[in-house]
Design a protein around this motif. Structure first.
Motif, PDB file in Angstrom:
ATOM      1  N   VAL A   1       0.643  -1.435  -0.133  1.00  0.00           N
ATOM      2  CA  VAL A   1      -0.031  -0.042   0.007  1.00  0.00           C
ATOM      3  C   VAL A   1       0.916   1.324   0.064  1.00  0.00           C
ATOM      4  N   GLN A   2       2.082   1.189   0.854  1.00  0.00           N
ATOM      5  CA  GLN A   2       2.870   2.407   0.854  1.00  0.00           C
ATOM      6  C   GLN A   2       3.547   2.541  -0.426  1.00  0.00           C
ATOM      7  N   ALA A   3       3.734   1.667  -1.152  1.00  0.00           N
ATOM      8  CA  ALA A   3       4.621   1.695  -2.197  1.00  0.00           C
ATOM      9  C   ALA A   3       3.605   2.399  -3.337  1.00  0.00           C
ATOM     10  N   PHE A   4       2.298   2.065  -3.302  1.00  0.00           N
ATOM     11  CA  PHE A   4       1.401   2.322  -4.262  1.00  0.00           C
ATOM     12  C   PHE A   4       1.150   3.886  -4.275  1.00  0.00           C
TER      13      PHE A   4
ATOM     14  N   GLU B   1       3.124   5.946  -2.758  1.00  0.00           N
ATOM     15  CA  GLU B   1       4.257   6.885  -3.042  1.00  0.00           C
ATOM     16  C   GLU B   1       4.764   6.403  -4.183  1.00  0.00           C
ATOM     17  N   LYS B   2       4.022   5.824  -5.272  1.00  0.00           N
ATOM     18  CA  LYS B   2       4.299   5.651  -6.685  1.00  0.00           C
ATOM     19  C   LYS B   2       5.652   4.888  -6.862  1.00  0.00           C
ATOM     20  N   ARG B   3       6.007   4.085  -6.326  1.00  0.00           N
ATOM     21  CA  ARG B   3       7.083   3.198  -6.247  1.00  0.00           C
ATOM     22  C   ARG B   3       7.115   1.762  -6.377  1.00  0.00           C
ATOM     23  N   LYS B   4       8.006   1.168  -6.772  1.00  0.00           N
ATOM     24  CA  LYS B   4       7.930  -0.367  -6.951  1.00  0.00           C
ATOM     25  C   LYS B   4       8.007  -0.800  -5.437  1.00  0.00           C
ATOM     26  N   ALA B   5       7.066  -1.716  -5.054  1.00  0.00           N
ATOM     27  CA  ALA B   5       7.297  -2.401  -3.660  1.00  0.00           C
ATOM     28  C   ALA B   5       8.250  -3.292  -3.644  1.00  0.00           C
TER      29      ALA B   5
END
Ligand code: T3D
Length: 262
Positions: free
Chosen positions: A248-251, A253-257
């Motif tokens: 969820v955090q990666a989503f 922050e628009k980065r790869k998890a």
């Protein structure tokens, strides 16, 4: 444990098991069955392993039971029930119980128990040159290794019945068309594509994938109400994993998890 009849390697979170008796098309005798089970147990128990890849050495995936072991010329027949109970049933149970994705790369002919071991895996890839063969009827046996469970669920009763009563070779393209397997590749690309897929899966949220597999296993028997309740329960379990937070955090922050499998 030293392995002689399977090759077992570990790399990038993937446990790769290669059936390794190419001179008899990787057919199973008891020692190979024991090594296969051992390797599957390691895959189940080692948290560093987050995906499993099963394939065969040489020109075949697996020709099922080693018939020279089951019916040695000039000697009494082996105890077939104990072969099924000790070689095949534990392997099928393990493949379904490992809460990690199990990929099968069918590199060559898959016959008898060999076909059904492949069909018990989560994602089945095949070379476009291979065929699947429910060979049991040619020698007076019944299908085993979970074939009578998986095949009708994959392709429906009429096709499963025809395959099991006729024992015809089903080419990979036909198997793909009827939903028996996931994808086919040219023979030269299959190993690389299978490894790429297994490595991808090993970098995914392993706990969530494992719980998904548990739900899919149960869905084969449950009614809708039971399944809805199970989904709620296992969603709650997935929702407290580190990987859920990271996903969820990666989503956001628009980065790869960066999933850890926890
Ligand atoms: O204990 C129990 O029996 C209960 C458990 C049952 C589980 C089962 O899996 S029962 C079904 C057993 N499997 C079969 O019946 C398949 C037998 N094999 C075949 O029908 C054909 O080999 C294939 C269609 C798979 C491939 O045909 P092909 O023409 O590409 O190869 P081939 O020439 O038949 O085989 C190559 C060699 O492998 C050959 O040995 P050779 O002549 O080079 O010394 C052949 O005897 C050997 N081989 C192939 N399958 C088996 C085998 N040897 C022992 N057991 C085998 N299953």
């Amino acid at each position: 444990m030293a392995y002689q009849f399977v090759k077992f390697t570990v790399e990038a979170g993937v446990g790769t098991i290669v059936l390794n008796r190419p001179e008899v098309l990787n057919s199973f005798h008891r020692p190979m069955g024991r090594e296969f089970q051992k390797a599957l147990e390691v895959c189940r128990d080692d948290p560093a392993l987050r995906a499993v890849l099963i394939t065969g050495e040489g020109r075949a995936f697996c020709a099922g039971q080693d018939l020279a072991e089951a019916a040695p010329p000039g000697k009494p027949l082996a105890d077939i029930r104990s072969i099924v109970e000790q070689t095949y049933n534990p392997a099928i149970r393990l493949i379904r119980a490992i809460e990690k994705p199990v990929v099968c790369a069918v590199n060559g002919v898959a016959a008898g128990a060999g076909a059904n071991i492949a069909l018990s895996c989560d994602i089945v890839l095949a070379s476009e040159k291979v065929s699947f063969l429910q060979a049991f009827c040619h020698i007076g046996l019944v299908p085993d290794s979970g074939g009578t469970f998986f095949l009708p669920r994959l392709v429906g009763l009429p096709r499963a019945a025809a395959m099991m009563l006729l024992g015809e070779k089903i080419p990979a393209a036909e198997a793909l068309g009827m939903g028996m397997i996931y994808k086919v590749y040219p023979p030269e690309s299959l190993p690389e594509e299978a490894l790429k897929l297994a490595r991808h899966l090993a970098a995914q949220p392993t706990r969530g994938l494992g719980l998904t597999k548990r739900l899919l296993n149960q869905s084969l028997q449950n009614d809708l109400e039971t399944q809805l309740n199970q989904e709620a329960e296992l969603q709650a379990a997935a929702g407290v994993t580190e990987d859920y937070q990271e996903g969820v955090q990666a989503f956001l922050e628009k980065r790869k998890a960066n999933f850890k499998g926890r």
